[in-house]
Scaffold this active site. Sequence first.
Site: not given
Length: 260
Positions: A142, A155
């Site tokens: 990401s 995350y």
Amino acid sequence: MLANQVAVVTGSNSGIGLGIAEALAAAGASVALNSFTDRDEDHKLAEDMAARTGSKVIYVKADMSKGDECAALVEKAAAELGTVSILVNNAGIQHVAPVEDFPVDKWNAILAINLSSAFHTIRTAVPGMKANGFGRIINVASAHGLTASPFKSAYVSAKHGVVGLTKTVALELAQEKVTCNAICPGYVLTPLVEAQIPDQMKTHNMGRDEVVKKVMLERQPTREFVTTDQLGALAVFLCSDAASQITGTTLSVDGGWTAL
Ligand code: NAD
């Protein structure tokens, strides 16, 4: 182009994983789809993809929060389709909370599904790739594998970990004709994201375009979503011979996010 290749895509009954699986199947690879559910519609996804693309597609239930099920996914795909030569680690979840309130069970689940699952699938798939003399490992990280945002401690930690794992595995396999790279998307238009738009429109009292550009894509300079088709095309390219010298790196597909 990918005839004779066998791909496993974790977390591929929706969103980015489904888009990447579709592109790999369309390029001729046999594909194992995966999630933790075992519904008729999961198996139907595989049947429909096989009918559309003409490639073999199966669905394998396996929970990516459990190391033994990650290994079993790769083993089952190999038993049914042949040695796994393309591994896409895509499964992922998110939870947002200040670090001091971050639920410990959510932290553990995010680290397990977003990071440790990739270790378990990679350790299981690598011997076959080495024996094959060909392999492509693609980890869906990401923009949060390269930058941070508040309230996403688990995350961001997991995705930075995925980038570290990517580099290490690439170095270990550099002379085995097996590459390992991380795709780092910005904000991608998945069904989940699409479903958030009406709520955001209400909250901010804005129209669709305005809420997308000013609120949702605030950090994405192009003010356009990435699409799952674009990520699928990149994955297919990474599996090609043209990409054989691309390894141990991150490929940002983020509309300029990480240039800021
Ligand atoms: P999504 O929720 O549509 O897809 C996640 C997939 O993972 C689903 O198929 C889900 O069933 C699966 N999954 C969740 N828990 C699982 C488990 N325990 N075992 C097996 N499968 C499990 O979301 P998405 O946006 O397509 O996300 C896919 C990946 O892309 C994730 O790793 C996510 O972090 C990453 N990503 C997404 C975006 C975005 O904007 N959507 C941006 C950057 C990175």
